[in-house]
Design a protein around this motif. Sequence first.
Motif, PDB file in Angstrom:
ATOM      1  N   ASP A 128      13.422   6.689   9.049  1.00  0.00           N
ATOM      2  CA  ASP A 128      13.525   5.229   9.005  1.00  0.00           C
ATOM      3  C   ASP A 128      13.032   4.664   7.688  1.00  0.00           C
ATOM      4  O   ASP A 128      13.475   3.602   7.257  1.00  0.00           O
ATOM      5  CB  ASP A 128      12.730   4.604  10.157  1.00  0.00           C
ATOM      6  CG  ASP A 128      13.327   4.926  11.512  1.00  0.00           C
ATOM      7  OD1 ASP A 128      14.514   4.635  11.711  1.00  0.00           O
ATOM      8  OD2 ASP A 128      12.609   5.477  12.368  1.00  0.00           O
ATOM      9  N   LEU A 129      12.078   5.352   7.058  1.00  0.00           N
ATOM     10  CA  LEU A 129      11.431   4.823   5.860  1.00  0.00           C
ATOM     11  C   LEU A 129      11.895   5.506   4.583  1.00  0.00           C
ATOM     12  O   LEU A 129      11.337   5.267   3.510  1.00  0.00           O
ATOM     13  CB  LEU A 129       9.911   4.966   5.998  1.00  0.00           C
ATOM     14  CG  LEU A 129       9.307   4.324   7.250  1.00  0.00           C
ATOM     15  CD1 LEU A 129       7.821   4.630   7.346  1.00  0.00           C
ATOM     16  CD2 LEU A 129       9.527   2.814   7.228  1.00  0.00           C
ATOM     17  N   ASN A 355      -0.371  12.865   5.025  1.00  0.00           N
ATOM     18  CA  ASN A 355       0.894  13.392   4.513  1.00  0.00           C
ATOM     19  C   ASN A 355       1.888  12.268   4.257  1.00  0.00           C
ATOM     20  O   ASN A 355       2.568  12.236   3.228  1.00  0.00           O
ATOM     21  CB  ASN A 355       1.494  14.394   5.503  1.00  0.00           C
ATOM     22  CG  ASN A 355       0.641  15.622   5.673  1.00  0.00           C
ATOM     23  OD1 ASN A 355      -0.035  16.034   4.748  1.00  0.00           O
ATOM     24  ND2 ASN A 355       0.657  16.202   6.857  1.00  0.00           N
ATOM     25  N   LEU A 356       1.958  11.325   5.200  1.00  0.00           N
ATOM     26  CA  LEU A 356       2.869  10.198   5.049  1.00  0.00           C
ATOM     27  C   LEU A 356       2.419   9.287   3.910  1.00  0.00           C
ATOM     28  O   LEU A 356       3.245   8.783   3.135  1.00  0.00           O
ATOM     29  CB  LEU A 356       2.948   9.416   6.364  1.00  0.00           C
ATOM     30  CG  LEU A 356       3.731  10.099   7.483  1.00  0.00           C
ATOM     31  CD1 LEU A 356       3.348   9.543   8.842  1.00  0.00           C
ATOM     32  CD2 LEU A 356       5.222   9.964   7.255  1.00  0.00           C
ATOM     33  N   LEU A 357       1.125   9.066   3.809  1.00  0.00           N
ATOM     34  CA  LEU A 357       0.599   8.247   2.712  1.00  0.00           C
ATOM     35  C   LEU A 357       0.941   8.868   1.358  1.00  0.00           C
ATOM     36  O   LEU A 357       1.352   8.175   0.424  1.00  0.00           O
ATOM     37  CB  LEU A 357      -0.918   8.099   2.844  1.00  0.00           C
ATOM     38  CG  LEU A 357      -1.432   7.189   3.958  1.00  0.00           C
ATOM     39  CD1 LEU A 357      -2.929   7.385   4.159  1.00  0.00           C
ATOM     40  CD2 LEU A 357      -1.118   5.725   3.647  1.00  0.00           C
ATOM     41  N   GLU A 366       4.072   3.589  -4.975  1.00  0.00           N
ATOM     42  CA  GLU A 366       3.262   2.437  -4.604  1.00  0.00           C
ATOM     43  C   GLU A 366       2.638   2.638  -3.227  1.00  0.00           C
ATOM     44  O   GLU A 366       3.121   3.432  -2.417  1.00  0.00           O
ATOM     45  CB  GLU A 366       4.126   1.171  -4.587  1.00  0.00           C
ATOM     46  CG  GLU A 366       5.340   1.278  -3.659  1.00  0.00           C
ATOM     47  CD  GLU A 366       6.269   0.077  -3.756  1.00  0.00           C
ATOM     48  OE1 GLU A 366       5.896  -0.898  -4.431  1.00  0.00           O
ATOM     49  OE2 GLU A 366       7.343   0.111  -3.147  1.00  0.00           O
ATOM     50  N   LEU A 367       1.558   1.909  -2.990  1.00  0.00           N
ATOM     51  CA  LEU A 367       0.909   1.944  -1.684  1.00  0.00           C
ATOM     52  C   LEU A 367       1.513   0.938  -0.736  1.00  0.00           C
ATOM     53  O   LEU A 367       1.572   1.151   0.472  1.00  0.00           O
ATOM     54  CB  LEU A 367      -0.594   1.648  -1.824  1.00  0.00           C
ATOM     55  CG  LEU A 367      -1.493   2.815  -2.198  1.00  0.00           C
ATOM     56  CD1 LEU A 367      -2.915   2.337  -2.422  1.00  0.00           C
ATOM     57  CD2 LEU A 367      -1.453   3.900  -1.131  1.00  0.00           C
ATOM     58  N   VAL A 368       1.956  -0.187  -1.268  1.00  0.00           N
ATOM     59  CA  VAL A 368       2.482  -1.247  -0.432  1.00  0.00           C
ATOM     60  C   VAL A 368       4.001  -1.137  -0.448  1.00  0.00           C
ATOM     61  O   VAL A 368       4.661  -1.608  -1.362  1.00  0.00           O
ATOM     62  CB  VAL A 368       2.017  -2.630  -0.942  1.00  0.00           C
ATOM     63  CG1 VAL A 368       2.508  -3.734  -0.004  1.00  0.00           C
ATOM     64  CG2 VAL A 368       0.503  -2.661  -1.061  1.00  0.00           C
ATOM     65  N   LEU A 369       4.541  -0.479   0.555  1.00  0.00           N
ATOM     66  CA  LEU A 369       5.962  -0.119   0.581  1.00  0.00           C
ATOM     67  C   LEU A 369       6.853  -1.341   0.771  1.00  0.00           C
ATOM     68  O   LEU A 369       6.790  -2.024   1.799  1.00  0.00           O
ATOM     69  CB  LEU A 369       6.214   0.881   1.718  1.00  0.00           C
ATOM     70  CG  LEU A 369       7.610   1.444   1.850  1.00  0.00           C
ATOM     71  CD1 LEU A 369       7.983   2.232   0.607  1.00  0.00           C
ATOM     72  CD2 LEU A 369       7.723   2.340   3.071  1.00  0.00           C
TER      73      LEU A 369
END
Length: 372
Positions: A128-129, A355-357, A366-369
């Motif tokens: 999804d991401l 792992n996802l991070l 980036e951290l803020v997707l």
Amino acid sequence: MGVFRRRKKGILSEGYLWILMAGLLYVLGLLTRDNSALLEKIYPASWNRALIRILSRITGAVPISLGEFFLYANVAAGIVLLLLLVRRLFTGGFFTLLYGIATYAALLYFVFMLVFGLNYNRASIRADLSLERVNYTAEELILLNESLIERANGLREKVSENEEGVFTLTEKKSEIFTMAEEGYDAFSSAFPQFGGSYGLAKGILASEALNYTGITGVFMPFTGEANVNIKGPDLLFPATVLHEMAHQRGIAYEDEANYMAFLVSSYHSYEPIQYSGTMLALLNSMNALYREDKETYRALYETYSEGVKRDLRAYSVFYDAYEGEVNERATKVNDTYLKSNGQSSGVRSYGEMVNLLLEQFMQKGELVLGVE
């Protein structure tokens, strides 16, 4: 005579049918455990989310957790039925009662699997991401932690604290339930599959007792409710609410629900919710670093702002008072539940959100997707 003719039972009142249907769902679970594509064809995730959405909206009309009382009622009934079974060994009717209990257990299993259990066999939210499963090095883990620390330190300056200098929410926790929904509304603008109107999260009445188990939230599959411990520290409370709401949206695995909590918090406009989600991510990521490189962990810990350090110390002190045998037993029960549903690492899966991070941080840069 016709007036006294025995009424026919409905087909679903036959116990063996519930046992049969439960068995069929069990077989479906086995067949799809390593074949998420097959599950999606038979029972699409969109159908499941629609079912939970309807269920949670119905139960959401009641302000208290119906799932909590459902649990208490079943525990009480289990004790009574166990005593009755022992008695029936000597008075007769043992197998009739046993059949009734098996029928009810099959019904519960059927509902659990239909509402939530099969989600353990679905494909990862990576699809999804647009994330790809990749193993990253310790050096890249360090970069992730440095970025999370910078974000946490910056957000910490924008939130309120109490007289002891510890982060505190200025709103009632019940207000956070409504505010958390706004985060998912914003997130669904980019990822509509996670949108829709669900019942709001609810506080658990027995929250103080729950502190002794170390459990901060519970999703109730039988009622579609996201339930949260309201007697714990404020630090991770908003993140916990978002975590349980992720389960409402069909995300079964704990690591993915944790990651979703961080992700949705970053879409929220309210800094305390952003801070809570960031601290959840930071704790998991730093714990992973500690297992890899204790020296670097300690060096990075020193870069925490004094406010972040105070918040973490207060959080630790709070739960130290509740540690004991009850906590250990609850952890074992939770560990067994997770493993029985395919999470082979058990409670360790709570840390696998890292792992996802890392995948997001390294692949998207980036951290803020997706947030501008």
